[in-house]
Motif scaffolding. Structure first.
Motif, PDB file in Angstrom:
ATOM      1  N   ALA A  33      35.430  -3.958 -13.884  1.00  0.00           N
ATOM      2  CA  ALA A  33      35.811  -2.584 -13.540  1.00  0.00           C
ATOM      3  C   ALA A  33      36.098  -1.751 -14.787  1.00  0.00           C
ATOM      4  CB  ALA A  33      37.018  -2.576 -12.598  1.00  0.00           C
ATOM      5  N   VAL A  34      36.842  -2.310 -15.740  1.00  0.00           N
ATOM      6  CA  VAL A  34      37.161  -1.512 -16.932  1.00  0.00           C
ATOM      7  C   VAL A  34      35.928  -1.317 -17.824  1.00  0.00           C
ATOM      8  CG1 VAL A  34      39.634  -2.034 -16.929  1.00  0.00           C
ATOM      9  CG2 VAL A  34      38.131  -3.423 -18.325  1.00  0.00           C
ATOM     10  N   ILE A  35      35.084  -2.356 -17.936  1.00  0.00           N
ATOM     11  CA  ILE A  35      33.873  -2.204 -18.756  1.00  0.00           C
ATOM     12  C   ILE A  35      32.917  -1.198 -18.110  1.00  0.00           C
ATOM     13  CG2 ILE A  35      31.825  -3.368 -19.696  1.00  0.00           C
ATOM     14  CD1 ILE A  35      33.589  -5.889 -20.021  1.00  0.00           C
ATOM     15  N   CYS A  36      32.765  -1.276 -16.804  1.00  0.00           N
ATOM     16  CA  CYS A  36      31.889  -0.324 -16.105  1.00  0.00           C
ATOM     17  C   CYS A  36      32.445   1.102 -16.184  1.00  0.00           C
ATOM     18  CB  CYS A  36      31.675  -0.757 -14.656  1.00  0.00           C
ATOM     19  SG  CYS A  36      30.676  -2.267 -14.520  1.00  0.00           S
ATOM     20  N   TRP A  37      33.765   1.234 -16.072  1.00  0.00           N
ATOM     21  CA  TRP A  37      34.397   2.552 -16.206  1.00  0.00           C
ATOM     22  C   TRP A  37      34.078   3.148 -17.576  1.00  0.00           C
ATOM     23  CZ3 TRP A  37      37.983   4.377 -19.759  1.00  0.00           C
ATOM     24  CH2 TRP A  37      38.542   5.626 -19.492  1.00  0.00           C
ATOM     25  N   LEU A  38      34.218   2.316 -18.630  1.00  0.00           N
ATOM     26  CA  LEU A  38      34.011   2.794 -19.999  1.00  0.00           C
ATOM     27  C   LEU A  38      32.549   3.142 -20.271  1.00  0.00           C
ATOM     28  CD1 LEU A  38      35.052   3.307 -22.895  1.00  0.00           C
ATOM     29  CD2 LEU A  38      34.670   0.870 -23.347  1.00  0.00           C
ATOM     30  N   THR A  39      31.627   2.301 -19.798  1.00  0.00           N
ATOM     31  CA  THR A  39      30.219   2.403 -20.214  1.00  0.00           C
ATOM     32  C   THR A  39      29.298   3.117 -19.235  1.00  0.00           C
ATOM     33  OG1 THR A  39      29.719   0.287 -19.192  1.00  0.00           O
ATOM     34  CG2 THR A  39      30.369   0.247 -21.523  1.00  0.00           C
ATOM     35  N   GLY A  40      29.711   3.205 -17.974  1.00  0.00           N
ATOM     36  CA  GLY A  40      28.836   3.795 -16.968  1.00  0.00           C
ATOM     37  C   GLY A  40      27.855   2.800 -16.358  1.00  0.00           C
ATOM     38  N   TYR A  41      27.857   1.551 -16.855  1.00  0.00           N
ATOM     39  CA  TYR A  41      27.022   0.538 -16.206  1.00  0.00           C
ATOM     40  C   TYR A  41      27.581   0.275 -14.819  1.00  0.00           C
ATOM     41  CZ  TYR A  41      24.831  -1.020 -20.599  1.00  0.00           C
ATOM     42  OH  TYR A  41      24.116  -1.090 -21.767  1.00  0.00           O
ATOM     43  N   ASP A  42      26.698  -0.082 -13.878  1.00  0.00           N
ATOM     44  CA  ASP A  42      27.191  -0.660 -12.632  1.00  0.00           C
ATOM     45  C   ASP A  42      27.151  -2.172 -12.849  1.00  0.00           C
ATOM     46  OD1 ASP A  42      24.522  -1.467 -12.333  1.00  0.00           O
ATOM     47  OD2 ASP A  42      24.094  -0.003 -10.769  1.00  0.00           O
ATOM     48  N   THR A  58      23.403  -2.697 -29.028  1.00  0.00           N
ATOM     49  CA  THR A  58      22.448  -2.318 -27.978  1.00  0.00           C
ATOM     50  C   THR A  58      23.167  -2.078 -26.657  1.00  0.00           C
ATOM     51  OG1 THR A  58      20.763  -3.643 -29.092  1.00  0.00           O
ATOM     52  CG2 THR A  58      20.328  -3.031 -26.794  1.00  0.00           C
ATOM     53  N   PHE A  59      24.141  -2.929 -26.342  1.00  0.00           N
ATOM     54  CA  PHE A  59      24.910  -2.784 -25.103  1.00  0.00           C
ATOM     55  C   PHE A  59      25.499  -1.380 -25.003  1.00  0.00           C
ATOM     56  CE2 PHE A  59      28.936  -3.062 -22.714  1.00  0.00           C
ATOM     57  CZ  PHE A  59      28.464  -3.537 -21.505  1.00  0.00           C
ATOM     58  N   PHE A  60      26.112  -0.905 -26.081  1.00  0.00           N
ATOM     59  CA  PHE A  60      26.702   0.438 -26.052  1.00  0.00           C
ATOM     60  C   PHE A  60      25.643   1.529 -26.189  1.00  0.00           C
ATOM     61  CE2 PHE A  60      30.749  -1.775 -26.763  1.00  0.00           C
ATOM     62  CZ  PHE A  60      31.524  -1.133 -25.805  1.00  0.00           C
ATOM     63  N   ALA A  61      24.592   1.284 -26.978  1.00  0.00           N
ATOM     64  CA  ALA A  61      23.529   2.282 -27.145  1.00  0.00           C
ATOM     65  C   ALA A  61      22.815   2.549 -25.820  1.00  0.00           C
ATOM     66  CB  ALA A  61      22.522   1.814 -28.200  1.00  0.00           C
ATOM     67  N   GLU A  62      22.672   1.503 -24.985  1.00  0.00           N
ATOM     68  CA  GLU A  62      21.962   1.650 -23.710  1.00  0.00           C
ATOM     69  C   GLU A  62      22.911   1.957 -22.544  1.00  0.00           C
ATOM     70  OE1 GLU A  62      19.505  -1.868 -23.266  1.00  0.00           O
ATOM     71  OE2 GLU A  62      18.164  -1.217 -24.876  1.00  0.00           O
ATOM     72  N   ILE A  66      29.125   6.919 -21.599  1.00  0.00           N
ATOM     73  CA  ILE A  66      30.501   6.595 -21.991  1.00  0.00           C
ATOM     74  C   ILE A  66      31.414   7.554 -21.221  1.00  0.00           C
ATOM     75  CG2 ILE A  66      32.151   6.564 -23.908  1.00  0.00           C
ATOM     76  CD1 ILE A  66      30.072   4.252 -23.940  1.00  0.00           C
ATOM     77  N   ASN A  67      32.451   7.001 -20.627  1.00  0.00           N
ATOM     78  CA  ASN A  67      33.340   7.798 -19.781  1.00  0.00           C
ATOM     79  C   ASN A  67      33.890   9.000 -20.546  1.00  0.00           C
ATOM     80  OD1 ASN A  67      35.881   8.612 -18.343  1.00  0.00           O
ATOM     81  ND2 ASN A  67      35.159   6.990 -16.970  1.00  0.00           N
ATOM     82  N   PRO A  68      33.793  10.195 -19.924  1.00  0.00           N
ATOM     83  CA  PRO A  68      34.300  11.387 -20.608  1.00  0.00           C
ATOM     84  C   PRO A  68      35.818  11.331 -20.892  1.00  0.00           C
ATOM     85  CG  PRO A  68      33.426  11.929 -18.417  1.00  0.00           C
ATOM     86  CD  PRO A  68      33.159  10.485 -18.651  1.00  0.00           C
ATOM     87  N   ASN A  69      36.543  10.469 -20.186  1.00  0.00           N
ATOM     88  CA  ASN A  69      37.978  10.331 -20.434  1.00  0.00           C
ATOM     89  C   ASN A  69      38.311   9.234 -21.447  1.00  0.00           C
ATOM     90  OD1 ASN A  69      38.963  12.408 -18.780  1.00  0.00           O
ATOM     91  ND2 ASN A  69      38.730  11.121 -16.976  1.00  0.00           N
ATOM     92  N   SER A  70      37.281   8.646 -22.064  1.00  0.00           N
ATOM     93  CA  SER A  70      37.541   7.548 -22.994  1.00  0.00           C
ATOM     94  C   SER A  70      38.375   8.007 -24.196  1.00  0.00           C
ATOM     95  CB  SER A  70      36.242   6.902 -23.456  1.00  0.00           C
ATOM     96  OG  SER A  70      35.402   7.858 -24.054  1.00  0.00           O
ATOM     97  N   GLU A 110      44.828   1.307 -12.084  1.00  0.00           N
ATOM     98  CA  GLU A 110      44.776   2.775 -11.952  1.00  0.00           C
ATOM     99  C   GLU A 110      45.225   3.455 -13.258  1.00  0.00           C
ATOM    100  OE1 GLU A 110      47.223   1.053  -9.467  1.00  0.00           O
ATOM    101  OE2 GLU A 110      45.200   0.334  -9.079  1.00  0.00           O
ATOM    102  N   LYS A 111      46.198   2.856 -13.933  1.00  0.00           N
ATOM    103  CA  LYS A 111      46.685   3.423 -15.186  1.00  0.00           C
ATOM    104  C   LYS A 111      45.695   3.181 -16.328  1.00  0.00           C
ATOM    105  CE  LYS A 111      51.584   4.133 -14.902  1.00  0.00           C
ATOM    106  NZ  LYS A 111      51.806   3.910 -13.507  1.00  0.00           N
ATOM    107  N   ILE A 112      45.037   2.018 -16.292  1.00  0.00           N
ATOM    108  CA  ILE A 112      44.073   1.676 -17.348  1.00  0.00           C
ATOM    109  C   ILE A 112      42.873   2.617 -17.276  1.00  0.00           C
ATOM    110  CG2 ILE A 112      42.500  -0.111 -18.211  1.00  0.00           C
ATOM    111  CD1 ILE A 112      44.543  -2.186 -17.091  1.00  0.00           C
ATOM    112  N   LEU A 113      42.414   2.898 -16.058  1.00  0.00           N
ATOM    113  CA  LEU A 113      41.257   3.773 -15.872  1.00  0.00           C
ATOM    114  C   LEU A 113      41.742   5.214 -15.886  1.00  0.00           C
ATOM    115  CD1 LEU A 113      39.368   1.800 -13.071  1.00  0.00           C
ATOM    116  CD2 LEU A 113      39.275   1.509 -15.552  1.00  0.00           C
ATOM    117  N   ARG A 114      41.935   5.729 -17.085  1.00  0.00           N
ATOM    118  CA  ARG A 114      42.498   7.052 -17.272  1.00  0.00           C
ATOM    119  C   ARG A 114      41.684   8.105 -16.544  1.00  0.00           C
ATOM    120  NH1 ARG A 114      43.451   3.198 -20.901  1.00  0.00           N
ATOM    121  NH2 ARG A 114      45.163   3.433 -22.354  1.00  0.00           N
ATOM    122  N   SER A 115      42.367   8.871 -15.715  1.00  0.00           N
ATOM    123  CA  SER A 115      41.605   9.893 -14.965  1.00  0.00           C
ATOM    124  C   SER A 115      41.940  11.287 -15.451  1.00  0.00           C
ATOM    125  CB  SER A 115      41.902   9.767 -13.470  1.00  0.00           C
ATOM    126  OG  SER A 115      43.294   9.710 -13.251  1.00  0.00           O
TER     127      SER A 115
END
Length: 115
Positions: A33-42, A58-62, A66-70, A110-115
């Motif tokens: 959940a946190v990696i997908c939140w950060l990167t936009g991968y499903d 490559t993982f980050f390049a592809e 990247i979450n706009p709230n990162s 919920e706190k980790i996934l900054r909204s």
């Protein structure tokens, strides 16, 4: 010369992240959940990257997006303030570290996934 972490396979790092949180009673799903939140991968996209054994760079390049709230991820990882890291890739890696650290420390998802 590139830092070694850039050329390390994400498939090598991922189990270590999972192990870190599982030792503290958290779940793999929460790491995902946190990696997908950060990167936009499903979940499927992230799994495909693991199977292709792409490196961290490559993982980050592809990453789809990247979450706009990162930029709200702040604090210290390995003695370095994540908001002061100049290399964009290193900052993304440290953001991921920070999110996983917060999970391991018992912070609510919920706190980790900054909204």
């Amino acid at each position: 010369m590139k830092p070694r972490i850039f050329t390390t396979a994400f498939s090598k790092v991922y189990p270590l992240l999972v192990q870190k949180v599982e030792k503290k009673g958290r779940a793999r799903d929460e790491v995902d959940a946190v990696i997908c939140w950060l990167t936009g991968y499903d979940e499927h996209g992230m799994q495909a990257q693991i199977e292709k054994e792409v490196d961290i760079e490559t993982f980050f390049a592809e990453a789809p997006q990247i979450n706009p709230n990162s930029h709200k991820i702040t604090g210290v990882v390995c003695g370095v303030r994540v908001e002061e890291i100049e290399d964009p890739l290193m900052q993304k890696i440290r953001w991921m570290d920070k999110l996983v650290d917060e999970l391991a420390k018992g912070k609510a998802l919920e706190k980790i996934l900054r909204s």
